[in-house]
Motif scaffolding. Structure first.
Motif, PDB file in Angstrom:
ATOM      1  N   THR A  38       0.868  -1.177   0.000  1.00 33.55           N
ATOM      2  CA  THR A  38       0.000   0.000   0.000  1.00 33.55           C
ATOM      3  C   THR A  38       0.906   1.229   0.000  1.00 33.55           C
ATOM      4  O   THR A  38       1.711   1.388   0.914  1.00 33.55           O
ATOM      5  N   PRO A  69      -1.770  -1.817  -5.694  1.00 33.85           N
ATOM      6  CA  PRO A  69      -3.066  -1.877  -6.359  1.00 33.85           C
ATOM      7  C   PRO A  69      -3.275  -0.743  -7.367  1.00 33.85           C
ATOM      8  O   PRO A  69      -4.158  -0.823  -8.198  1.00 33.85           O
ATOM      9  N   GLY A 113      -5.346  -9.717  -7.048  1.00 34.36           N
ATOM     10  CA  GLY A 113      -5.712  -8.366  -6.686  1.00 34.36           C
ATOM     11  C   GLY A 113      -5.377  -8.027  -5.251  1.00 34.36           C
ATOM     12  O   GLY A 113      -4.741  -8.810  -4.579  1.00 34.36           O
ATOM     13  N   PRO A 114      -5.759  -6.820  -4.790  1.00 31.03           N
ATOM     14  CA  PRO A 114      -6.451  -5.792  -5.567  1.00 31.03           C
ATOM     15  C   PRO A 114      -5.559  -5.205  -6.663  1.00 31.03           C
ATOM     16  O   PRO A 114      -4.360  -5.075  -6.475  1.00 31.03           O
ATOM     17  N   LYS A 115      -6.156  -4.900  -7.788  1.00 37.19           N
ATOM     18  CA  LYS A 115      -5.411  -4.380  -8.940  1.00 37.19           C
ATOM     19  C   LYS A 115      -6.293  -3.393  -9.685  1.00 37.19           C
ATOM     20  O   LYS A 115      -7.492  -3.278  -9.386  1.00 37.19           O
ATOM     21  N   ALA A 159     -13.595  -1.422  -3.443  1.00 37.48           N
ATOM     22  CA  ALA A 159     -13.058  -2.336  -4.454  1.00 37.48           C
ATOM     23  C   ALA A 159     -14.198  -3.127  -5.081  1.00 37.48           C
ATOM     24  O   ALA A 159     -15.222  -3.385  -4.452  1.00 37.48           O
ATOM     25  N   TYR A 172      -9.934  -0.109  -0.418  1.00 39.82           N
ATOM     26  CA  TYR A 172      -9.215  -0.082  -1.705  1.00 39.82           C
ATOM     27  C   TYR A 172     -10.113   0.382  -2.846  1.00 39.82           C
ATOM     28  O   TYR A 172     -10.438  -0.400  -3.739  1.00 39.82           O
ATOM     29  N   THR A 221     -10.267  -0.324  -7.275  1.00 38.08           N
ATOM     30  CA  THR A 221      -9.509  -1.527  -7.628  1.00 38.08           C
ATOM     31  C   THR A 221     -10.461  -2.713  -7.796  1.00 38.08           C
ATOM     32  O   THR A 221     -11.642  -2.604  -7.510  1.00 38.08           O
TER      33      THR A 221
END
Lengths: 240, 246
Positions: A60, A86, B57-59, B72, B117, B120
């Motif tokens: 992160t 990400p 992921g997360p992506k 997300a 997130y 994503t």
């Protein structure tokens, strides 16, 4: 205020770690006055806080971090960089080229797709992608060496307490090592054999990060590796 | 596999078609981190079920317009391999698979801190290699392990198990024959530490008392599988620890 696990005990998501007046540290969350783990990892606590050191996690971004990234896109006024997070990061052309003129300057000749860079994160929040800078000594395009990828949570282990592990790696092999907070590590040595030894050591650290006495085992491994190499005469004379 | 259908699903001594007692689970084997190319993965064998789950992921979200500004995006694909059942199944996603993908996604969603997130995507792939009833439950159980293996922050592991009624008896963890010939099937997914139900379906008929009995049995089964889940998650790391610390 009971705590239900020992220090450095393995916990899984959903485990009730503690009850009472503790602060919920990293990789934990609080419901009422109960603290639960949110990651697979090693439990740690002191008088004030309960936290979990995750065994596997993704990176992160955080402002000020040194990262190693790969150029994935060249735009009109900057680059898009994959920093193993990400989110894709952006590097502005005005950061790299002094008095940048979009019509005249050719960005491809500065950094092309596939180039690796060391950079620092200058801004990041929930609403926009992280931005990078290479305007600091030691940052910029990587021209030689090897890059290893490990899980970002194990970066502190590669560095060691007060840099003990990394100084062992540097001292024993004579390599230059740049540790990106995003899990990528750049190893630059005088020859590929030295670099290979460091890469092997890093993989060992990643695999055995949750065990104790690791620095000694790594030192031993590198020394053995060097002896084996000198005997087989690959390196010829010692590089010191 | 199950060519000749049995006349009775439970015999005089209360044994089921595969020799189990009414409240007995099928033998379960779980392994975590089996695929090196996925961010997280897990494999389960529950009786004759064989299921593989992978998480990425997360992506960044592709296509871009699907991304959500505040959390997300969780995407889930439940898929049965053509060779997973006796008669070849077309590899194209069927109506049933699409529905199960949605149901499984909704069972896992509450366990994940998706709001941390934004913009994503997290992708979950559940591949049924061999099916013998109760694949949605086993699918949820492995998928949550794959998520934990990927290092995605979760409130709790999600674990699922079915209960049902065959030959008038309430039984746990139905297999294919019991599911098809039985009177009712009740899959339940829970987050045991938080005491929360994330999936509850029912097929067939149960009286109110039977329903209560069945759901309690299913939750009890979930708790037993939960223990195995946790062990499997830790096993990978404990093995290395033992190896180096002799």
């Amino acid at each position: 205020m009971p705590v239900f696990y020992d220090n450095r005990e393995l916990v899984t998501p959903g485990d009730l770690l503690a009850e009472g007046n503790y602060a919920a540290g990293k990789n934990t969350y609080k419901v009422g006055n109960r603290i639960y783990a949110s990651q697979l990892g090693l439990m740690e606590y002191d008088k004030r806080e309960v936290r979990v050191v995750a065994l596997n996690a993704f990176y992160t971004p955080s402002v000020g971090d040194l990262v190693i990234g790969k150029i994935v896109e060249v735009n009109v006024n900057g680059w898009t960089v994959d920093i193993n997070a990400p989110y894709l990061a952006t590097l502005k052309a005005s950061d790299v080229i002094e008095r940048f003129r979009p019509q005249r300057d050719d960005l491809l000749s500065v950094l092309d797709i596939g180039d690796l860079i060391t950079a620092k994160i200058v801004s990041y929040d929930r609403s926009r992608p992280p931005t990078l800078t290479i305007r600091e000594p030691g940052l910029g395009k990587i021209t030689y060496g090897q890059v290893v990828k490990i899980t970002p949570t194990k970066i502190p282990r590669v560095i060691g307490r007060k840099g003990s592990m990394i100084s062992v790696l540097k001292r024993e092999t004579g390599c230059k090592i740049v540790v990106g907070q995003n899990g990528l590590i750049l190893v630059q040595g005088r020859n590929p054999e030295d670099e290979r030894l460091v890469v092997m050591a890093i993989h060992k650290i990643e695999r055995e990060a949750h065990t104790s006495g690791l620095t000694d085992r790594v030192t031993e491994m590198i020394r053995k590796g060097r002896v084996a190499r000198n005997e087989s005469g690959v390196a010829g004379k010692a590089n010191r | 596999m199950n060519q000749e259908l049995p006349e009775r699903l439970i015999d005089e001594s209360m044994r089921r078609v595969d020799g189990r007692k009414p409240d007995e689970l099928r033998p379960i084997k779980i392994e975590v981190g089996v695929l090196s190319n996925a961010d997280g993965s897990a494999y389960i064998e529950q009786g004759r079920n064989k299921i593989l789950a992978a998480v990425y992921g997360p992506k960044e979200v592709h296509p871009r317009h699907l991304s959500l500004p505040d959390r997300a995006l969780l995407r889930c694909r439940y898929h049965m391999a053509p060779f997973s059942v006796e008669e070849r199944k077309s590899p194209a996603p069927s109506r049933r698979e699409i529905e199960l993908s949605k149901v499984i996604r909704e069972a896992l969603e509450p366990a994940i801190f998706l709001e941390r997130y934004p913009r994503t995507a997290i992708d979950i792939f559940i591949e049924i290699l061999q099916a013998d009833g109760g694949t949605r439950c086993a699918g949820i159980t492995v998928a949550s392990l794959a998520l934990a293996d990927a290092g995605i922050p979760m409130r709790d592991l999600v674990v699922a198990c079915a209960a049902g009624k065959v030959d008038g008896t309430i039984v746990l963890d139905l297999n294919d024959v019991e599911d098809k010939l039985g009177e009712a099937d009740l899959p339940v997914a829970v987050m045991p530490s938080l005491n929360a139900v994330t999936l509850l379906q029912m097929d067939g008929l149960l009286t109110l008392e039977e329903f209560e009995q069945a759901i309690n049995l299913a939750i009890d089964g979930c708790k037993r599988i939960y223990k195995l889940q946790k062990e499997a998650l830790k096993a990978k790391y404990l093995a290395i620890k033992e190896e180096v610390e002799e």
